[in-house]
Design a protein around this motif. Structure first.
Motif, PDB file in Angstrom:
ATOM      1  N   SER A   1       0.812  -1.122  -0.075  1.00 50.94           N
ATOM      2  CA  SER A   1      -0.076   0.231  -0.059  1.00 50.94           C
ATOM      3  C   SER A   1       0.800   1.370  -0.087  1.00 50.94           C
ATOM      4  O   SER A   1       0.377   2.443  -0.429  1.00 50.94           O
ATOM      5  CB  SER A   1      -0.806   0.024   1.322  1.00 50.94           C
ATOM      6  OG  SER A   1      -0.138   0.049   2.385  1.00 50.94           O
ATOM      7  N   LEU A   2       2.119   0.977   0.298  1.00 53.39           N
ATOM      8  CA  LEU A   2       2.927   2.392   0.411  1.00 53.39           C
ATOM      9  C   LEU A   2       3.408   3.201  -0.872  1.00 53.39           C
ATOM     10  O   LEU A   2       3.840   2.383  -1.622  1.00 53.39           O
ATOM     11  CB  LEU A   2       4.174   2.071   1.305  1.00 53.39           C
ATOM     12  CG  LEU A   2       4.050   1.612   2.583  1.00 53.39           C
ATOM     13  CD1 LEU A   2       5.139   0.795   3.347  1.00 53.39           C
ATOM     14  CD2 LEU A   2       3.897   3.047   3.665  1.00 53.39           C
ATOM     15  N   SER A   3       3.204   4.328  -1.185  1.00 56.25           N
ATOM     16  CA  SER A   3       3.662   4.933  -2.184  1.00 56.25           C
ATOM     17  C   SER A   3       4.459   6.054  -1.995  1.00 56.25           C
ATOM     18  O   SER A   3       5.460   6.367  -2.606  1.00 56.25           O
ATOM     19  CB  SER A   3       2.440   5.891  -2.546  1.00 56.25           C
ATOM     20  OG  SER A   3       1.818   6.784  -2.056  1.00 56.25           O
ATOM     21  N   SER A   4       4.559   6.440  -0.535  1.00 52.15           N
ATOM     22  CA  SER A   4       5.755   7.413  -0.165  1.00 52.15           C
ATOM     23  C   SER A   4       6.577   7.258   1.232  1.00 52.15           C
ATOM     24  O   SER A   4       5.602   7.290   1.949  1.00 52.15           O
ATOM     25  CB  SER A   4       5.293   9.090  -0.349  1.00 52.15           C
ATOM     26  OG  SER A   4       6.099   9.972  -0.107  1.00 52.15           O
ATOM     27  N   ILE A   5       7.813   6.926   1.061  1.00 48.08           N
ATOM     28  CA  ILE A   5       8.340   6.731   2.554  1.00 48.08           C
ATOM     29  C   ILE A   5       9.431   7.866   2.721  1.00 48.08           C
ATOM     30  O   ILE A   5      10.381   7.869   1.707  1.00 48.08           O
ATOM     31  CB  ILE A   5       8.852   5.565   2.459  1.00 48.08           C
ATOM     32  CG1 ILE A   5       7.810   4.391   2.449  1.00 48.08           C
ATOM     33  CG2 ILE A   5       9.772   5.052   3.659  1.00 48.08           C
ATOM     34  CD1 ILE A   5       8.379   2.743   2.256  1.00 48.08           C
ATOM     35  N   ASP A   6       9.469   8.340   3.679  1.00 49.08           N
ATOM     36  CA  ASP A   6      10.794   9.440   4.094  1.00 49.08           C
ATOM     37  C   ASP A   6      11.112   9.091   5.385  1.00 49.08           C
ATOM     38  O   ASP A   6      10.704   9.280   6.362  1.00 49.08           O
ATOM     39  CB  ASP A   6      10.335  10.948   3.992  1.00 49.08           C
ATOM     40  CG  ASP A   6      11.240  11.715   4.147  1.00 49.08           C
ATOM     41  OD1 ASP A   6      12.442  11.497   4.294  1.00 49.08           O
ATOM     42  OD2 ASP A   6      11.303  13.122   3.803  1.00 49.08           O
ATOM     43  N   LEU A   7      12.458   8.645   5.565  1.00 50.44           N
ATOM     44  CA  LEU A   7      13.113   8.243   6.879  1.00 50.44           C
ATOM     45  C   LEU A   7      14.371   8.799   6.802  1.00 50.44           C
ATOM     46  O   LEU A   7      15.389   8.408   7.368  1.00 50.44           O
ATOM     47  CB  LEU A   7      13.150   6.595   6.915  1.00 50.44           C
ATOM     48  CG  LEU A   7      11.705   5.777   6.962  1.00 50.44           C
ATOM     49  CD1 LEU A   7      12.114   4.550   6.904  1.00 50.44           C
ATOM     50  CD2 LEU A   7      10.928   6.004   7.868  1.00 50.44           C
ATOM     51  N   SER A   8      14.435   9.959   6.224  1.00 48.70           N
ATOM     52  CA  SER A   8      15.843  10.643   6.099  1.00 48.70           C
ATOM     53  C   SER A   8      16.266  11.019   7.521  1.00 48.70           C
ATOM     54  O   SER A   8      15.517  11.343   8.399  1.00 48.70           O
ATOM     55  CB  SER A   8      15.691  11.889   5.351  1.00 48.70           C
ATOM     56  OG  SER A   8      15.222  11.598   4.034  1.00 48.70           O
ATOM     57  N   ASP A   9      17.402  11.557   7.444  1.00 44.22           N
ATOM     58  CA  ASP A   9      18.025  11.992   8.816  1.00 44.22           C
ATOM     59  C   ASP A   9      17.711  11.415  10.083  1.00 44.22           C
ATOM     60  O   ASP A   9      17.225  11.888  11.156  1.00 44.22           O
ATOM     61  CB  ASP A   9      17.465  13.791   8.839  1.00 44.22           C
ATOM     62  CG  ASP A   9      18.093  14.384   7.742  1.00 44.22           C
ATOM     63  OD1 ASP A   9      19.298  14.908   7.864  1.00 44.22           O
ATOM     64  OD2 ASP A   9      17.163  14.712   7.013  1.00 44.22           O
ATOM     65  N   ASN A  10      18.064  10.126   9.900  1.00 42.43           N
ATOM     66  CA  ASN A  10      17.894   9.106  11.137  1.00 42.43           C
ATOM     67  C   ASN A  10      19.277   8.602  11.122  1.00 42.43           C
ATOM     68  O   ASN A  10      20.383   9.063  10.730  1.00 42.43           O
ATOM     69  CB  ASN A  10      16.712   8.205  10.995  1.00 42.43           C
ATOM     70  CG  ASN A  10      15.403   8.983  11.211  1.00 42.43           C
ATOM     71  OD1 ASN A  10      15.014   9.390  12.536  1.00 42.43           O
ATOM     72  ND2 ASN A  10      14.596   9.064  10.262  1.00 42.43           N
ATOM     73  N   HIS A  11      19.066   7.197  11.930  1.00 40.51           N
ATOM     74  CA  HIS A  11      20.570   6.812  12.359  1.00 40.51           C
ATOM     75  C   HIS A  11      20.239   5.216  11.780  1.00 40.51           C
ATOM     76  O   HIS A  11      20.900   4.315  12.568  1.00 40.51           O
ATOM     77  CB  HIS A  11      20.679   6.598  13.837  1.00 40.51           C
ATOM     78  CG  HIS A  11      20.905   8.081  14.221  1.00 40.51           C
ATOM     79  ND1 HIS A  11      22.016   8.989  14.045  1.00 40.51           N
ATOM     80  CD2 HIS A  11      19.888   8.780  15.355  1.00 40.51           C
ATOM     81  CE1 HIS A  11      21.381  10.235  14.714  1.00 40.51           C
ATOM     82  NE2 HIS A  11      20.452  10.122  15.232  1.00 40.51           N
ATOM     83  N   PHE A  12      19.738   5.008  10.644  1.00 43.64           N
ATOM     84  CA  PHE A  12      19.511   3.466  10.222  1.00 43.64           C
ATOM     85  C   PHE A  12      20.877   3.291   9.846  1.00 43.64           C
ATOM     86  O   PHE A  12      21.840   3.758   9.070  1.00 43.64           O
ATOM     87  CB  PHE A  12      18.527   3.618   9.027  1.00 43.64           C
ATOM     88  CG  PHE A  12      17.168   3.633   9.565  1.00 43.64           C
ATOM     89  CD1 PHE A  12      16.671   2.656  10.548  1.00 43.64           C
ATOM     90  CD2 PHE A  12      16.186   4.739   9.138  1.00 43.64           C
ATOM     91  CE1 PHE A  12      15.167   2.901  10.908  1.00 43.64           C
ATOM     92  CE2 PHE A  12      15.065   4.831   9.735  1.00 43.64           C
ATOM     93  CZ  PHE A  12      14.484   4.021  10.539  1.00 43.64           C
ATOM     94  N   SER A  13      21.210   1.698   9.893  1.00 41.09           N
ATOM     95  CA  SER A  13      22.382   1.247   9.344  1.00 41.09           C
ATOM     96  C   SER A  13      22.095  -0.086   8.536  1.00 41.09           C
ATOM     97  O   SER A  13      20.994  -0.434   8.340  1.00 41.09           O
ATOM     98  CB  SER A  13      23.528   0.946  10.677  1.00 41.09           C
ATOM     99  OG  SER A  13      22.699   0.240  11.678  1.00 41.09           O
ATOM    100  N   ALA A  14      23.187  -0.931   8.311  1.00 42.64           N
ATOM    101  CA  ALA A  14      23.139  -2.043   7.445  1.00 42.64           C
ATOM    102  C   ALA A  14      22.685  -1.954   5.986  1.00 42.64           C
ATOM    103  O   ALA A  14      22.856  -0.657   5.822  1.00 42.64           O
ATOM    104  CB  ALA A  14      22.145  -2.894   8.387  1.00 42.64           C
ATOM    105  N   GLY A  15      21.998  -2.695   5.509  1.00 40.08           N
ATOM    106  CA  GLY A  15      21.654  -2.735   4.153  1.00 40.08           C
ATOM    107  C   GLY A  15      20.269  -2.369   4.038  1.00 40.08           C
ATOM    108  O   GLY A  15      19.412  -2.011   4.679  1.00 40.08           O
ATOM    109  N   ILE A  16      19.899  -2.601   2.395  1.00 45.21           N
ATOM    110  CA  ILE A  16      18.470  -2.292   2.197  1.00 45.21           C
ATOM    111  C   ILE A  16      17.905  -3.440   1.359  1.00 45.21           C
ATOM    112  O   ILE A  16      16.688  -3.461   0.696  1.00 45.21           O
ATOM    113  CB  ILE A  16      18.684  -1.150   1.351  1.00 45.21           C
ATOM    114  CG1 ILE A  16      17.227  -0.411   1.122  1.00 45.21           C
ATOM    115  CG2 ILE A  16      19.222  -1.476   0.233  1.00 45.21           C
ATOM    116  CD1 ILE A  16      17.532   0.784   0.310  1.00 45.21           C
TER     117      ILE A  16
END
Length: 593
Positions: free
Chosen positions: A373-388
């Motif tokens: 259902s997701l069309s737009s995701i913004d998780l910028s300026d955080n501290h996520f690590s590892a891969g995608i």
């Protein structure tokens, strides 16, 4: 007395001819009033160019026979409707000229619409205050200047007023509050200043109010709570200050509320639950503080919630996990929230937009229960690590993805982008690999914007095939080497191109000059050599360019805008010359000529 047998037959014949005659009369067009025709031709005379071709139909003496486009008349031959609307957003269609005051001489006019013409300039004629039969006045999306005439307050039958999308200045006339029949007011996208007139409290039947994108100041007036019929309020992009009046939250019919981009302060009132019909609310980019009220959870119809860019703090109310059943879009970005992880009640919902930038999130990227259902995701300026690698699983509807300024580590070759993903921002991470893993034959049909700047991407530029939709390409601050391919010319939609701070060698291809939509060009801090090709003079839309810190030599293209860019745009090269730098050797300076 007995009625003769022939009488019913005769009556039937008379009724037949009577019906035929009445229908024939009804089909005869009313004769156009000479004075009304003259008023319309006065308008036409002030339009010096009409690429819509609407006014080319205004010929002959009969303006009421349906042949004059946009003109309608009553049975007496008086003009009641003038409706000239650009049919679409085609930039080649417009009218150029001024809005003639001769239209004030149409005393029976009920509907006046001249909108979307873009190049109709000058003021709104003050004589329009004489059009006392008007029920609708729309002059939106032109280039009108000056102030809104106070005399419009005399149009007591007016139900809809729109002058949005012009260059109007001054304050909103308080006289508009005299028009008690107004249902719609749209003054958006102008340069209006001052307060919201207190006389607006008299317009009890108001249903739609749009004052956005102006320079209005002062408080949101308390009387807004008296507008009990209103369903739409947009006061965004102004300079309104102070708290939101509690009275606003008594508007049971209000469906859309936007107060974003102002200077509003205080806490979001708990009385927010009084907006029973609310479907959309944006309070972003203000100075709200405190907690998000738990009463949001009781808004049964709310599907869009934007509280971003404020000073809201932890904790999120627990009731949000069980409330807001209609929620589809949520934006809590850039507050004083330290969420740690994406809350389960967000991950498990069927949402279309999840924007949680700058919310102190950490760990690995979240998995969503309903990724389709997701069309737009913004998780910028955080501290996520590892891969995608697994993040894109089943995200079949994703169109926009922003993961910039995290600590993500992966190779571009490891990911397969969902079909339809048009905007990607991976900037400021620790990404490696080649850009050709993203720009290829498969992505050419859907990718519009790509920003992978400030990473560790290497390799060379791919050949750009025809049909690429890219509007913005930013690969600045990486380790890309090799030469710029001449196939850059296939990026015909490109508006922004930034390759600064890489290891690019060779010359600037002349084909770059074919990118006529380019507005931003940054080739600085590379190892480019040779001349800046004169073909770049074909990029007339260019607003910013930098060739700084390369190995370029020769005369700077001597034409706008290249010869008027600041000298810093050409600094630290081998031997560039010509305006705005020193004259080239062997060429006389203009001062000596």
């Amino acid at each position: 007395m007995q009625i003769p047998n022939w009488v019913p037959t005769l009556l039937l014949i008379f009724s037949f001819f009577g019906l035929f005659f009445s229908e024939s009369v009804a089909q005869v067009a009313p004769v156009c009033s000479e004075s009304d025709r003259a008023a319309l031709l006065g308008f036409k005379a002030k339009i010096v160019k009409d690429t819509t071709d609407s006014l080319s139909t205004w010929i002959g003496k009969e303006c009421c026979d349906g042949g004059w486009e946009g003109v309608q008349c009553n049975e007496a031959g008086r003009v009641t409707v003038l409706q000239l609307q650009r049919p679409d957003k085609d930039s080649t269609l417009y009218m150029k000229g001024t809005l003639s005051s001769s239209l004030s001489n149409l005393p029976f006019l009920e509907v006046l619409i001249v909108s979307g013409m873009k190049q109709i300039t000058g003021p709104i004629p003050r004589g329009f205050s004489n059009l006392t039969h008007l029920t609708q006045l729309s002059l939106e999306d032109n280039f009108l200047t000056g102030s809104i005439p106070p005399g419009l307050g005399h149009l007591l039958l007016l139900q809809g007023l729109s002058v949005s999308g012009n260059r109007l200045t001054g304050e909103i006339p308080s006289s508009l509050g005299n028009i008690k029949n107004l249902a719609q007011i749209n003054l958006a996208r102008n340069y209006l200043r001052g307060p919201i007139p207190p006389t607006f409290q008299n317009i009890h039947g108001l249903q739609y109010l749009d004052l956005s994108y102006n320079q209005l100041s002062g408080l949101i007036p308390d009387f807004v709570g008296d507008l009990q019929n209103i369903s739409f309020i947009d006061l965004s992009y102004n300079q309104l200050s102070g708290p939101v009046p509690i009275s606003l939250f008594s508007l049971a019919k209000l469906q859309d509320l936007s107060l974003s981009h102002n200077q509003l302060t205080g806490k979001i009132p708990v009385q927010i639950e009084g907006l029973k019909s609310l479907t959309s609310i944006s309070l972003s980019s203000n100075r709200f503080s405190g907690n998000i009220p738990a009463s949001f959870s009781r808004l049964q119809n709310l599907w869009y919630l934007n509280l971003s860019r404020n000073g809201l703090s932890d904790p999120l109310p627990d009731t949000l996990a069980r409330g807001i059943p209609s929620l589809l879009s949520i934006d809590l970005s850039y507050n004083n929230l330290s969420l740690g992880t994406v809350p389960d009640w967000i991950r498990s919902r069927q949402l279309s937009d999840v924007h949680l930038a700058g919310c102190q999130l950490q760990g690995i990227l979240p998995s969503f229960t309903r990724p389709d259902s997701l069309s737009s995701i913004d998780l910028s300026d955080n501290h996520f690590s590892a891969g995608i690698t697994k993040f894109f699983t089943n995200m079949s509807s994703l169109q926009k993805l922003k993961l910039s300024n995290n600590r993500l580590k992966f190779d571009l070759s490891e990911i397969k982008l969902p079909d339809g993903l048009s905007v990607i921002d991976f900037s400021s991470n620790q990404i490696v690999g080649s850009i050709s893993s993203i720009i290829n034959n498969r992505t050419s049909s859907f990718l519009d914007v790509l920003d992978v700047s400030r990473n560790q991407i290497s390799g060379k530029f791919p050949e750009f095939r025809e049909g690429l939709r890219l509007r913005a390409l930013n690969v600045a601050s990486n380790k890309i080497s090799g030469q710029l391919p001449s196939s850059l010319s296939n990026l015909i939609n490109l508006e922004k191109f930034d390759i600064s701070r890489n290891l690019i060698t060779g010359t600037i291809p002349t084909s770059l000059g074919l990118l006529v939509k380019l507005q931003w060009l940054d080739l600085s801090i590379n190892a480019l050599s040779g001349k800046i090709p004169n073909s770049l003079l074909g990029i007339e839309a260019l607003k910013h360019a930098s060739f700084r810190a390369n190995r370029l030599c020769g005369e700077i293209p001597q034409g706008r805008p290249f010869n008027i860019f600041p000298a810093a745009a050409y600094a630290h090269n081998l031997c560039l010359c010509g305006k705005p730098l020193a004259p080239c050797r062997g060429k006389k300076s203009e001062l000596s000529q």
